[in-house]
Every structure is written in structure tokens, then in C-alpha cells.
Design a protein around this motif. Sequence first.
Motif, PDB file in Angstrom:
ATOM      1  N   THR A 102       0.825  -1.212   0.000  1.00  0.00           N
ATOM      2  CA  THR A 102       0.000   0.000   0.000  1.00  0.00           C
ATOM      3  C   THR A 102       0.860   1.264   0.000  1.00  0.00           C
ATOM      4  OG1 THR A 102      -0.176  -0.194   2.414  1.00  0.00           O
ATOM      5  CG2 THR A 102      -1.952  -1.133   1.104  1.00  0.00           C
ATOM      6  N   LEU A 103       1.977   1.231   0.742  1.00  0.00           N
ATOM      7  CA  LEU A 103       2.890   2.380   0.700  1.00  0.00           C
ATOM      8  C   LEU A 103       3.577   2.504  -0.650  1.00  0.00           C
ATOM      9  CD1 LEU A 103       4.650   2.549   4.188  1.00  0.00           C
ATOM     10  CD2 LEU A 103       3.333   4.341   3.067  1.00  0.00           C
ATOM     11  N   THR A 104       3.844   1.375  -1.288  1.00  0.00           N
ATOM     12  CA  THR A 104       4.446   1.398  -2.631  1.00  0.00           C
ATOM     13  C   THR A 104       3.510   2.059  -3.637  1.00  0.00           C
ATOM     14  OG1 THR A 104       5.655  -0.622  -2.125  1.00  0.00           O
ATOM     15  CG2 THR A 104       5.458  -0.037  -4.439  1.00  0.00           C
ATOM     16  N   LEU A 109       2.979   8.146  -5.760  1.00  0.00           N
ATOM     17  CA  LEU A 109       1.964   9.043  -6.305  1.00  0.00           C
ATOM     18  C   LEU A 109       1.995  10.384  -5.588  1.00  0.00           C
ATOM     19  CD1 LEU A 109      -1.210   6.834  -6.899  1.00  0.00           C
ATOM     20  CD2 LEU A 109       0.020   8.160  -8.597  1.00  0.00           C
ATOM     21  N   TRP A 110       1.946  10.337  -4.255  1.00  0.00           N
ATOM     22  CA  TRP A 110       1.942  11.576  -3.471  1.00  0.00           C
ATOM     23  C   TRP A 110       3.230  12.369  -3.689  1.00  0.00           C
ATOM     24  CZ3 TRP A 110       5.331  12.985   0.453  1.00  0.00           C
ATOM     25  CH2 TRP A 110       4.964  14.124   1.191  1.00  0.00           C
ATOM     26  N   PRO A 154       0.202  10.098   2.449  1.00  0.00           N
ATOM     27  CA  PRO A 154       0.482   8.743   1.949  1.00  0.00           C
ATOM     28  C   PRO A 154       0.354   7.686   3.030  1.00  0.00           C
ATOM     29  CG  PRO A 154       2.492  10.034   2.098  1.00  0.00           C
ATOM     30  CD  PRO A 154       1.369  10.986   2.303  1.00  0.00           C
ATOM     31  N   GLY A 155       0.714   8.047   4.278  1.00  0.00           N
ATOM     32  CA  GLY A 155       0.563   7.092   5.376  1.00  0.00           C
ATOM     33  C   GLY A 155      -0.882   6.760   5.654  1.00  0.00           C
ATOM     34  N   SER A 216      -6.525   9.842  -4.253  1.00  0.00           N
ATOM     35  CA  SER A 216      -5.360  10.144  -5.098  1.00  0.00           C
ATOM     36  C   SER A 216      -5.708  11.192  -6.155  1.00  0.00           C
ATOM     37  CB  SER A 216      -4.854   8.865  -5.771  1.00  0.00           C
ATOM     38  OG  SER A 216      -4.486   7.892  -4.829  1.00  0.00           O
ATOM     39  N   THR A 217      -6.928  11.102  -6.689  1.00  0.00           N
ATOM     40  CA  THR A 217      -7.381  12.100  -7.662  1.00  0.00           C
ATOM     41  C   THR A 217      -7.490  13.478  -7.032  1.00  0.00           C
ATOM     42  OG1 THR A 217      -8.688  10.345  -8.693  1.00  0.00           O
ATOM     43  CG2 THR A 217      -9.158  12.589  -9.373  1.00  0.00           C
TER      44      THR A 217
END
Length: 226
Positions: A102-104, A109-110, A154-155, A216-217
Motif C-alpha cells: 500500500t505504501l508502494t 503518487l503523493w 500517503p501514510g 489520489s485524484t
Amino acid sequence: MMTNLFSSFDPSTILSIPFNWLSTFLGILIIPSMYWLIPSRFNILWTKVLIILHKEFLTLLSNKMIKGNTLILVSLFSIILFNNFLGLFPYIFTSTSHLILTLTLALPLWLSFMLYGWINHTIHLLAHLVPQGTPPILMPFMVCIETISNIIRPGTLAVRLAANMIAGHLLMTLLGNTGPSMSLMMLNILIIVQILLLLLESAVAIIQSYVFAVLSTLYSSEVNLN
């Protein structure tokens, strides 16, 4: 040594089956399946889902003139949904329940959004740190709060997805392990509860992949990326 000049054209056989003739159908593998196969109901349904997601992501993005800007977001939704559903099957590793995956997905992205925004839209992001109408005395505190909330994004994305996948699967595992020690009546109730939990986890798998893609969008639209 070749005894005949034309022997290289003879079809070789394995177990009396002339596999060389299968090369005739290799062209079908190159041509996209939409041109030579009738779409199944699942294919039509998935295409409609992707079109709906494309339109929704397009409304969340600031600039709709760039073609293909929703491709990465729809692909992100698809890969998370696929992995979430795979984890519902017995004895299959649930990769989305681990922070390493999930962090990958969330961190690059962030980080790319932030780097692009701070390099190309520095004034816009500096103004975004202080909400409109904030009293001057509260501005330093608002900058600290907005900076911290931006850094932990992101976390929160990664932990939200992993925690939701772990919680449901752990509950189903704990209930399933109590089955051998139960009576027949309680076992029937346990099976019904497990089926209901499986339906709930299916809904969670869809919702969490959708939430991950939508957030993310929104993060990308905040830095005026599109």
C-alpha cells in the motif's frame, strides 16, 4: 545434418500431435480480443464500470483537456480491486493487507504530485497552506497543521487500505477457527455469519479501492497537476 533442402518446412510432432500448425493461430494473440471475440457480460459490465470511473475522475480533475489523465487512476483502482478480491479466496495471500504494497502505491503518487506542484506551482501551494479567511494570529498554526496533514497523506492512504483488509480477514479467520468446537446448530449459524461477512468484505474490497483512487485524484487536483 540436413538431408533435404525443404526438410526445415516439415511440421514437427510431439506425441503424434503436429504442434507447428498452431503457428497459424499466433496472429489471433497479437490482434486485440475485442476484434475477434464477442464480449462477455462480465466484459461489458467491467467496461461500463471503467467508463463511469473515467467520467467521475474527470469531474474531480481541474483540467479536462489533457487526454488520458484518468488512465493511471482507473488502473490504480483496478489493481487494488483485483488484489482485494483475490484475498477473499482461501489460501491466497492478501497483498493489500501489508503496508509494503500500500505504501508502494501511495508514496510515489503523493511524492510525484508534491514535487511537480512545488516546482511548477509554488505560489499556489504556499497559498493552499493558509485557508481563506484565516485570522493573521492563527496563520502560523494553520501552516503547521496543513503541512503535517499534507505529509501524513500517503501514510493515511496506506494504513486505511491495509487496516480494512486486515480487520475483515482477521475476523473471518477467528470465527472460522472456532468451527470444529461448535455444535451442529451453532455451526449452521456460523456458516451464515461467515457468508454475511464474506459479502461485507466484498463490499469493503470495492469501497476501499474506490476511496484510494478518489483520494489520489483529489490530491492531484489540489496541486493543480492537471
